[in-house]
Write a protein that holds these residues in place. Sequence first.
Motif, PDB file in Angstrom:
ATOM      1  N   ARG A   1      29.801  37.012  36.331  1.00  0.00           N
ATOM      2  CA  ARG A   1      31.015  37.367  37.065  1.00  0.00           C
ATOM      3  C   ARG A   1      30.702  38.101  38.355  1.00  0.00           C
ATOM      4  O   ARG A   1      31.502  38.146  39.266  1.00  0.00           O
ATOM      5  CB  ARG A   1      31.884  38.270  36.198  1.00  0.00           C
ATOM      6  CG  ARG A   1      32.913  37.522  35.414  1.00  0.00           C
ATOM      7  CD  ARG A   1      33.635  38.478  34.545  1.00  0.00           C
ATOM      8  NE  ARG A   1      34.861  38.948  35.194  1.00  0.00           N
ATOM      9  CZ  ARG A   1      35.745  39.687  34.563  1.00  0.00           C
ATOM     10  NH1 ARG A   1      35.551  40.052  33.338  1.00  0.00           N
ATOM     11  NH2 ARG A   1      36.831  40.077  35.176  1.00  0.00           N
ATOM     12  N   ALA A   2      29.520  38.721  38.377  1.00  0.00           N
ATOM     13  CA  ALA A   2      29.237  39.585  39.514  1.00  0.00           C
ATOM     14  C   ALA A   2      28.613  38.841  40.687  1.00  0.00           C
ATOM     15  O   ALA A   2      28.562  39.345  41.792  1.00  0.00           O
ATOM     16  CB  ALA A   2      28.323  40.723  39.070  1.00  0.00           C
ATOM     17  N   ALA A   3      28.100  37.603  40.429  1.00  0.00           N
ATOM     18  CA  ALA A   3      27.389  36.917  41.505  1.00  0.00           C
ATOM     19  C   ALA A   3      28.331  36.068  42.334  1.00  0.00           C
ATOM     20  O   ALA A   3      29.004  35.198  41.821  1.00  0.00           O
ATOM     21  CB  ALA A   3      26.283  36.053  40.910  1.00  0.00           C
ATOM     22  N   PRO A   4      28.414  36.315  43.620  1.00  0.00           N
ATOM     23  CA  PRO A   4      29.302  35.514  44.455  1.00  0.00           C
ATOM     24  C   PRO A   4      28.773  34.094  44.641  1.00  0.00           C
ATOM     25  O   PRO A   4      27.581  33.888  44.757  1.00  0.00           O
ATOM     26  CB  PRO A   4      29.316  36.258  45.793  1.00  0.00           C
ATOM     27  CG  PRO A   4      28.349  37.367  45.689  1.00  0.00           C
ATOM     28  CD  PRO A   4      27.661  37.310  44.383  1.00  0.00           C
TER      29      PRO A   4
ATOM     30  N   ARG B   1      38.698  31.823  38.693  1.00  0.00           N
ATOM     31  CA  ARG B   1      39.915  31.557  37.929  1.00  0.00           C
ATOM     32  C   ARG B   1      41.135  31.387  38.805  1.00  0.00           C
ATOM     33  O   ARG B   1      41.330  32.014  39.799  1.00  0.00           O
ATOM     34  CB  ARG B   1      40.165  32.676  36.938  1.00  0.00           C
ATOM     35  CG  ARG B   1      40.302  34.017  37.631  1.00  0.00           C
ATOM     36  CD  ARG B   1      40.905  34.997  36.707  1.00  0.00           C
ATOM     37  NE  ARG B   1      41.140  36.216  37.484  1.00  0.00           N
ATOM     38  CZ  ARG B   1      42.240  36.908  37.429  1.00  0.00           C
ATOM     39  NH1 ARG B   1      43.182  36.536  36.642  1.00  0.00           N
ATOM     40  NH2 ARG B   1      42.389  37.986  38.148  1.00  0.00           N
TER      41      ARG B   1
END
Lengths: 504, 308
Positions: free
Chosen positions: B293-296, B308
């Motif tokens: 979730r943290a990696a762009p 999402r």
Amino acid sequence: MTAPQVELKNMTKRFGANLALNNVSLLIRSGTVHALLGENGAGKSTLVKCLVGFYHPDDGHIQVDGREHRLNSPKDADALGIGMVYQHFTLVPSMTVAQNLVVSGARLPAYINWQSELKRLAEVTKKLPFHVPLDVRVSQLSAGEKQKAEIVKQLYLGRKLLILDEPTSVLTPAEADEVLGYVRSLTRAGELSAVLISHKFHEVRRYADDVTVLRRGASVRTGAVANLSDDALAEAMIGEPVSKAVQHAPKLPPKSNIVLSMKQVSVNGDNGLPAVKDLSLEVREGEIVGIAGVSGNGQLELVETLMGQRDRSGAIAVSGVAFNGTRREIARLGVYGLPQEPLKNACIDRMSLAENLALRNFDRAPLCRGIAMNYGALTEQAAKLVKQFRVKAPGLTASMSALSGGNVQRAVLARELTQNVRLLIASNPTFGLDFVACEETYRRIVEARNGGAAVLLISEDLDELLGLVDRILVMSAGRIVHEVSADGADKRVIGKYMAGMKAA
Amino acid sequence: MDVTSIGWLTLPLAILGGAIRVSTPFIFVSIGELITEKSGRINLGLEGTLMLGAMAGYGVSYLSGSPWLGVLAAGLAGTTFGLLHGLLCSVKRVNDTAIGISLIVLGTGLAFFFGKPLIEPKAPALPSISLGFWSSMPQVRAALDVNALFFVGILLAFAVYVFLNRTGWGLMLRTVGDSEDAARALGFSVLRVRILATMAGGFLAGIGGSFLSLSYPGSWSEGLSSGQGIMAVALVIFARWRSINALGASLLFGGAGALGPALQGVGVTGYYYLFNAAPYILTLAIMVASTSRAAPFADAPGELKLHR
């Protein structure tokens, strides 16, 4: 080519049974800024979308410099030098500014030599008063920079009629002045004509030469801005003489009980980068605290965190109890919210009005018995709320999406504010609402405050905040950078903090 | 030179050779999928396209006697499937994921149906280029006997890189995939670009399929594919929608896929099936690691709506 004169004559456009434009005529004189004023849904967007070839009017003509043209697609508008800066930007986020400029050109190059292309673009953009980095991805630009990049793109494409759709909603006052001031100077120099869509009087007064007011798809007033008073414009916009704005109840000194306390809260945005950084704040009982800021500075993430929709680090407490946004905590601690775009964020659009009104308490007596719903009690509650808040709807069983924007907001106000509210979180609660619904929302928020609730009001509209709140916090780049009581607030100082600058 | 004296080299050589061989279909399918996804659509049906391509390529090679005609036929069969996917997804309220899955079943079914008479005959296989000519060791020669399509695949990865970054059409494709609003405002035909991109993806997937049946020694059977078409979707995400990365990722997956047979070749026969599962385990591990979730995801096409 110099600034064109564009005339729209007797434009009519229907969407099904809905008459979006009713015989509207508009004259944009060469080298002027023409403002289109009107409430949401008045037909401003439909009108200009006809002008850029997105919509085809059912009836009417478009003349550019006296010659009649049919605009079948955006490409035809292109060829005439008509371009629009949309409210929702149309830059490609994952591409750099330079790539965006190249891809928007009339003819797509087969092969791009970036070295010479960048040199050429730098040459072209050098003459502009504001600087936009060419080799940065658009997704990394702030909203203000995106707006400037959009305008750079239009000028790069040689547009001679520029349509700006509510450009200042994402800009700080200083940025707005920079961008619109520049457009104005170009029109004065006779290089450009412009259409400015707005619903803010002071903006129209400051930057526009002429104004046309639309109401329910019809042009109700048009003329030079200098000849029309604010009262006359307001009256034309809402269709009846305006009573002076509702007098808010005199502000009471806040009580000392802290209701909401956030300590060093950090939250990541959708892209995984920190959006809220180390943020601490407190809201007391009987106090409205406003958060000012340009959109995209972490406000959305802050609100979603408070509503329990986002992971965070740091502590949030309501009335001294740790708060994580679970349904049980919400009911026990009395945390309620008025999100922006209520149909999307506070309602389930395919459920009925009655069901939507019960979303907060359907799982408690008397609305449920054991695991079964009591539809009689649900209908009864809905009927009571609809009456009390004067929600206009085709019926209690009508689906939520059948209601107008103002009535959706009334329904949400009814649902949220009839609970035992200790903390109210309102995020741009009047965005997209008409005059009357706005006033009602303000009145209800103030009533909740007077009833002892703590209110956190997040808004991008500085005027709205200054009129309502007791204390203003300014948010920039995910942090609170400034705090001032509403009495001592200076718009220019706040604007500077919003822009991320230290006040001089 | 004595054969046994290179014993320590056998394993890496076998893995290298295997990596080149196994990775070739991955390269074509993943780059095809990458082009489709860059337009803002996901084609999950490439597994079916792959099987159809393998069958069509083999059949045409057998009938015409030219393996390259077979490759072309495989590409055209894939293009047809891409067109089908593109057209079906252009209908309102049709979901590209569901269409993709049904095309897996359809493509595989068609390939099995028309492929029945092809199990027996022997079709001419694609030529390979001997990079091991300098060595007298048969293992080295075998490992470095590289199929011509592999080189085409490497060129393809670079060509697609240039296409996406340095041509007007490439920028148009990325615009359509990243922001439909922007594309419409610029007057691009979103549907046309997406259909063409899906057809291009199908063409490459079909060629990837022809490699399965036409590379040395060459045969058609129903168990030819082992899910390369589906794993290519994961590969594209792992490669962050960059064609050069997709090439590297394909080689990595190829190496993992070659692990089991290579170990068997040097006599390690235990856990054969476990080693054969290496690419799948790798897929899972990589997906978990790279979709944090943290990696762009800077290059992810916005219209895929992966956030999402």
